[in-house]
Enzyme design. Structure first.
Site, PDB file in Angstrom:
ATOM      1  N   CYS A 127       0.914  -1.295  -0.002  1.00 56.15           N
ATOM      2  CA  CYS A 127      -0.065   0.253   0.049  1.00 56.15           C
ATOM      3  C   CYS A 127       0.959   1.102  -0.150  1.00 56.15           C
ATOM      4  CB  CYS A 127      -0.941   0.085   1.245  1.00 56.15           C
ATOM      5  SG  CYS A 127      -0.285  -0.214   2.720  1.00 56.15           S
ATOM      6  N   PRO A 162      -4.590  -9.076  10.405  1.00 58.73           N
ATOM      7  CA  PRO A 162      -3.558  -9.812  10.688  1.00 58.73           C
ATOM      8  C   PRO A 162      -2.435 -10.749  10.037  1.00 58.73           C
ATOM      9  CG  PRO A 162      -5.296 -11.040  10.972  1.00 58.73           C
ATOM     10  CD  PRO A 162      -4.934  -9.497  10.576  1.00 58.73           C
TER      11      PRO A 162
END
Lengths: 291, 339
Positions: A127, A162
């Protein structure tokens, strides 16, 4: 009726689920199955409510159905993708890798879409990479004398699932590889911060570049050009601090507001990597459908 | 008598006070002096730990490994320790080379609510046969039950001690007492405290932590550390002894080592100045101070306003880039008001 290519999404975490919402909107793709490991996960339940066929068989859902799709989005984890990549290749399925596995061709759609269409496995970097590499690239288009590039991303804790958390070293390594490959600068560093503030912070990224003689006028022009290109597939992408020269470095800051598809708008990190994946996947689909 | 393990971050946290310009010679000299005093653990490196040298938080003068090698050569008794923040440092690039250079303890640190990002790093260090501690930074930003939960996670990853860092010097004594009582009730490993002096609580809070069950305390020579500086080592040790704790430290030898810091870093010894108090009150990481001062000057804004803005936003250590954004916004507002 417009024809669509069949795709599958492997991985039912935040990334996979948000991708699903975006795929369902696409005029070029049809999601034949949403695959996870556990029917009771949030992502799987969301997929059910959207009326998408689901499977809890993980990679076997693909291995056992050879003609199920032409393209797969792998949103598992870096270590899993390393195992799955040869399987996809053998089955002739194009892989869009959402994990920081460093397996496929590094892809930033605003920069290298056409080149990436020729690869059977493309990697969406990270990202932070999707947010910062275009800015770094825009600066390298103007400056020849780049000594060092550093990119720092801050994301909201809630938006980091996670998988992201367990892959934090891979995140750094993959962002740095993408940055090196796409800008050509060998001396780079990537940093990531998770911020738990409530209300959640929007995703931000800062790009610092060390150069001897900054041509600020042309840098500003180049940065605003790339930002326009980014906005075409990431509507919430915005330069919030225009290029400034401070303390011997050029700094540019961007903010990414998400579309609020699966996680709320603060999760621009989720949105930008997924918008990038959709952008390259749609270009591939168009190519296929034209044939 | 209860034994307190003294851990000395002078050559790590102190790097903040000198913009991370620590030299090999300084490391050698201090390590050789402090080693004779009986201090158990000596931390060395960039203020934000191994792998943190960057424009974002400051570029080191020397490579991490060069500093660690200098320390290793001069520490015979004390253990050599590094601070390590996942997100800056990685196992491959930073932890492995540090262990190869002779580090005994890796303190794997994260913002106090994000323990799970330290899992791989703590496990790796333990698997290699070295000691790993878990560190919760900026602990004033989370409620006690959250801190205890995060500490339990780190213990489950294999951390042999949990260190609570009051990175902004914002803790007040009551919370320290409640926090350490609760940590000791819920953990089976050592619990430690790392204090800063922004609100004048450095030594006081450390003593309260010890009285509430902490068995590891951090202290820096002459407070040498970020912002207003750390709990002052050479006060902490004799005060603990007066209170009946044992530290195993020879006071004169400790003071000799401290005198080296006084002389060597004369102009950079931390003080509780106005801006450091504001940093403590706003709850912003002490390491921001020098960056806030520089950038506020460039943008012609009040650094105190910048600190309070950042505090309101809940920035964490590592988000130093946001200083520019807030300074920029403040200057734009100023221009808006003037016209």
């Amino acid at each position: 009726m417009l024809k669509k290519i069949n795709v599958m999404i492997l991985g039912s975490g935040n990334i996979g689920t948000d991708l699903l919402v975006k795929v369902l909107r696409s005029p070029y793709m049809n999601c034949t199955r949403f695959i996870g490991r556990n029917f009771s996960s949030t992502g799987m339940r969301k997929a059910s409510t959207l009326g998408v066929a689901i499977s809890d068989q993980s990679i076997n859902a693909i291995i056992n159905n050879p003609d199920c799709c032409e393209l797969v989005f792998d949103a598992t984890s870096a270590s899993y993708h390393k195992k799955y990549a040869p399987i996809f290749k053998r089955m002739g399925i194009k892989a869009i890798d959402m994990t920081p596995s460093q397996v496929g061709k590094m892809c930033v759609p605003a920069i290298n879409t056409i080149e990436c269409l020729g690869f059977d496995n493309v990697n969406m970097i990270t990202c932070g990479g999707q947010a910062s590499i275009p800015i770094a690239y825009a600066i390298t288009q103007v400056q020849q004398d780049i000594e060092y590039i550093e990119v720092v991303s801050s994301i909201s804790s809630r938006s980091a699932g996670p998988g992201t958390r367990a892959n934090i070293d891979e995140y750094i390594e993959n962002t740095e590889s993408g940055l090196k490959e796409i800008t050509g600068c060998k001396n780079v560093k990537a940093i990531i911060n998770l911020n738990p503030a409530v209300p959640c912070i929007d995703m931000q990224a800062s790009v610092c570049v060390k150069v001897k003689k900054p041509d600020m006028k042309n840098i500003s022009k180049s940065v605003s050009n790339i930002a326009e290109k980014m906005k075409k597939y990431v509507p919430g992408y915005k330069v919030i601090i225009d290029p400034v020269y401070e303390n011997g470095r050029i700094i540019v800051m961007v903010k990414v507001r998400g579309l609020g598809d699966f996680l709320p708008q603060y999760a621009g990190n989720l949105d930008i990597i997924n918008c990038a994946a959709i952008s390259i996947a749609e270009e591939y689909a168009k190519l296929k459908l034209e044939k | 008598m209860k034994k307190i393990i003294i851990s000395d971050p002078t050559l790590r946290d102190g790097s903040h006070a000198i913009n991370h310009q620590l030299t090999k010679e300084q490391v050698s000299k201090y390590c050789s002096a402090i080693d004779k005093s009986g201090v158990s653990i000596v931390e060395v490196g960039h203020g934000n730990g191994i792998g943190a040298s960057s424009i974002q938080v400051g570029l080191s003068k020397e490579f991490d490994i060069a500093l660690l090698e200098s320390a290793r050569e001069n520490l015979k008794e004390a253990k050599l320790c590094v601070h390590c923040i996942p997100g800056f440092a990685t196992i491959k690039k930073d932890i492995k080379p540090a262990l190869d250079a002779g580090v005994d303890i890796v303190r794997c640190a994260c913002h106090c609510t994000e323990a799970d990002i330290t899992r791989n790093h703590i496990s790796y260090v333990r698997e290699q046969g070295y000691q790993a501690y878990g560190v919760l930074m900026m602990a004033h930003m989370a409620p006690i039950d959250v801190l205890v939960g995060e500490a339990i996670k780190m213990e489950s990853y294999g951390a042999e001690a949990i260190i609570i860092m009051d990175s902004a010097g914002a803790f007040l004594p009551d919370k320290v007492q409640q926090l350490f009582t609760s940590l000791c009730d819920n953990l089976n490993v050592h619990v430690g405290y790392h204090g800063h002096n922004n609100l004048g609580m450095g030594v006081g809070n450390a003593i309260i932590a010890a009285n509430s069950g902490a068995t590891i305390l951090d202290g820096s020579a002459r407070c040498f550390g970020a912002g207003a500086g750390n709990t002052q080592l050479e006060i902490l040790v004799p005060v603990l002894e007066k209170l009946g704790y044992t530290t195993g430290i020879d006071l004169y030898k400790l003071l000799d080592a401290v005198d080296f810091i006084s002389e060597e870093f004369k102009s950079s010894i931390p003080t509780v100045n106005s801006l450091n108090i504001v940093s403590g009150l706003s709850g912003v990481f002490s390491g921001f101070t020098k960056h806030v001062l520089r950038i506020s000057k460039e943008y012609n804004v009040d650094p105190r306003d910048v600190f309070f803005r950042l505090g309101k936003r809940g920035v964490v250590a590592g988000q130093e880039d946001l200083i520019i954004e807030e300074a920029h916004n403040l200057s734009q507002e100023k221009i808006g008001k003037a016209t």
